[in-house]
Design an enzyme around this catalytic site. Structure first.
Site, PDB file in Angstrom:
ATOM      1  N   ASP A   1      46.297  42.575  34.241  1.00  0.00           N
ATOM      2  CA  ASP A   1      45.188  42.647  35.203  1.00  0.00           C
ATOM      3  C   ASP A   1      45.511  43.561  36.381  1.00  0.00           C
ATOM      4  OD1 ASP A   1      44.112  40.752  33.580  1.00  0.00           O
ATOM      5  OD2 ASP A   1      43.748  39.274  35.162  1.00  0.00           O
TER       6      ASP A   1
ATOM      7  N   HIS B   1      50.358  41.144  35.182  1.00  0.00           N
ATOM      8  CA  HIS B   1      49.727  42.170  36.004  1.00  0.00           C
ATOM      9  C   HIS B   1      50.523  43.463  35.876  1.00  0.00           C
ATOM     10  CE1 HIS B   1      48.415  38.328  37.667  1.00  0.00           C
ATOM     11  NE2 HIS B   1      47.304  38.959  38.019  1.00  0.00           N
TER      12      HIS B   1
HETATM   13 NI    NI Z   1      43.382  39.781  39.270  1.00  0.00          NI
END
Ligand code: NI
Length: 441
Positions: free
Chosen positions: A249, A391
């Protein structure tokens, strides 16, 4: 072919003109053979008078008469007649149907209105106009609507979104044009009939629109799972095979994402990236590289807002702005949403046409400053079929990735994308956590 001619014949010709206008001379050009064919077909039809000088040909058998609601065509026929100059008594209109089999026992009937006029003792066709087609089930005699294809409104929303995505794909539209595309109405309800179904595709005829898009043909491979009244589509199963989906992400980030891509390439792993719009806007080339490398992408909103705190219109605007950024960079609209913080609520989601992809394993990589805890946390909580959240913007995540992959491989895991894990027929209004693990928002 089991269709033996309903008599819904496109060319009606002289016989009817004689019947309607009375006593006109048959044009010389009409061949006797064609006349014979028409006569044969006409024995299967019944002429219904729906107004003065307006006639609709409906099938003669009672069951199939329901296929054509004669009154429906009265207004269109009258309006076509009005456009022809001259005394009302000199004109007659006929609505006839041509039919073609489309899928299984479904046929599409296309009505045509023909206006005939008596001119100097002769009768001539002076106008011809096609009207909106109807889909019919030749076995039951019933009209085929969206409800004949799919069970619910979420399937309908999914098909409509895929129609939009296909209509705009690689068209280089501006944000204003994209907004016009979003205003297009494809299937407006479960009663919609403005489509043509074939074995390999569904063609939808949208309402008049500023982009002048007349039809969108969706390949069955894109939408088969949504037409769940016609097709049995099972979610993927992996048997004894242990699979996981890595997701990243908040990127793409120029400092960190390239290293993530390099590691994935070295390890022959395909992953799924949920990108934020402002990063895509800043780094379009990098976004394209992610796709070029064979990874899947989805949207993570434009600037990482918590959608659950927004009203439905603001939540949709946030998603649309993010979509515009991805469209600009990639030429296509995303088909998956990862809601920031995993935050969803049913009210806002009723306006968002994308499925929400959550996760089952949280690496919590943003919390720590070293790679080791990330690797151990994933290994402690992973299970077959799970979606793993990471991430691609944190140095510690980038540093952890090689070991995350190696340790999971050592445990016998293989890596798949989100669509490979869940199947590609995801529904809006639904949130997905892993294989076989999803529920309504
Ligand atoms: Ni996020």
């Amino acid at each position: 072919m089991k269709y033996k001619g309903l008599g819904l014949l496109a060319v009606v010709g002289t016989i009817l003109v004689l019947a309607g206008c009375g006593g006109s001379k048959q044009p010389e050009s009409q061949s006797k053979q064609l006349l014979q064919v028409q006569k044969r077909r006409l024995t299967h039809t019944k002429v219904k008078q729906v107004a003065d000088n307006v006639h609709v040909l409906v099938p003669r058998t009672a069951k199939k008469q329901n296929l054509v609601q004669a009154q429906t065509y009265k207004a269109a026929a009258l309006s076509a007649m009005k456009k022809v100059k001259g005394d009302a008594q000199s004109k007659a209109a006929y609505v006839t149907f041509s039919g073609e089999p489309t899928y299984r026992n479904f046929w599409r009937l296309t009505p045509t209105v023909r206006v005939y006029q008596r001119q100097k003792g002769d009768t001539k066709q002076v106008k011809q106009q096609k009207l909106a087609g109807i889909n019919v089930d030749m076995t039951s005699g019933k009209t085929v609507t969206a409800a004949s294809l799919m069970t619910g409104v979420q399937q309908l929303r999914a098909v409509n979104y895929h129609a939009l995505a296909q209509a705009v794909a690689h068209k280089h539209y501006t944000p204003i044009q994209l907004q016009e595309a979003r205003a297009m109405v494809f299937l407006n309800s479960m009663q919609a009939q403005n489509f043509k179904l074939a074995a390999d595709s569904l063609t939808i005829y949208p309402t008049a629109n500023k982009l002048n898009i007349k039809s969108v043909q969706l390949p069955m491979t894109t939408i088969a799972g949504y037409l769940n009244k016609l097709n049995k589509v099972h979610e993927p199963t992996f048997g004894n095979k242990k699979v996981v989906a890595l997701t990243f992400d908040d990127g793409p980030n120029v400092k960190t994402t390239p290293t993530v891509l390099k590691t994935l390439k070295q390890e022959h792993v395909k992953a799924t990236f949920f990108m934020v719009g402002y990063e895509v806007k800043a780094n379009p080339q990098l976004a394209r590289t992610v796709v070029k490398d064979g990874h899947e992408v989805g949207t993570h909103t434009f600037d990482h807002k918590n959608l659950a705190f927004l009203n439905p219109a603001a939540a949709l605007a946030e998603v649309n702005t993010a979509e515009n950024a991805m469209f600009n960079a990639l030429g296509t609209l995303p088909t998956m949403l990862r809601p920031p913080y995993g935050a969803v609520n049913a009210t806002h989601d009723s306006s968002i046409p994308l499925p929400s992809v959550q996760w089952a394993v949280d690496s919590q990589d943003w919390r720590v400053h070293a790679p080791a805890p990330i690797v151990s946390r994933i290994n402690a909580t992973v299970y077959p079929g799970s979606i793993i959240l990471m991430h691609d913007i944190h140095p510690q995540s980038v540093a952890a990735l090689p070991n995350v992959i190696k340790t999971l491989k050592a445990k016998g895991y293989t890596f798949v994308t989100v669509n490979q894990l869940l199947g590609k027929y995801l529904l809006p209004g639904e949130q997905y956590f892993g294989a076989g693990n999803h529920r309504p928002i």
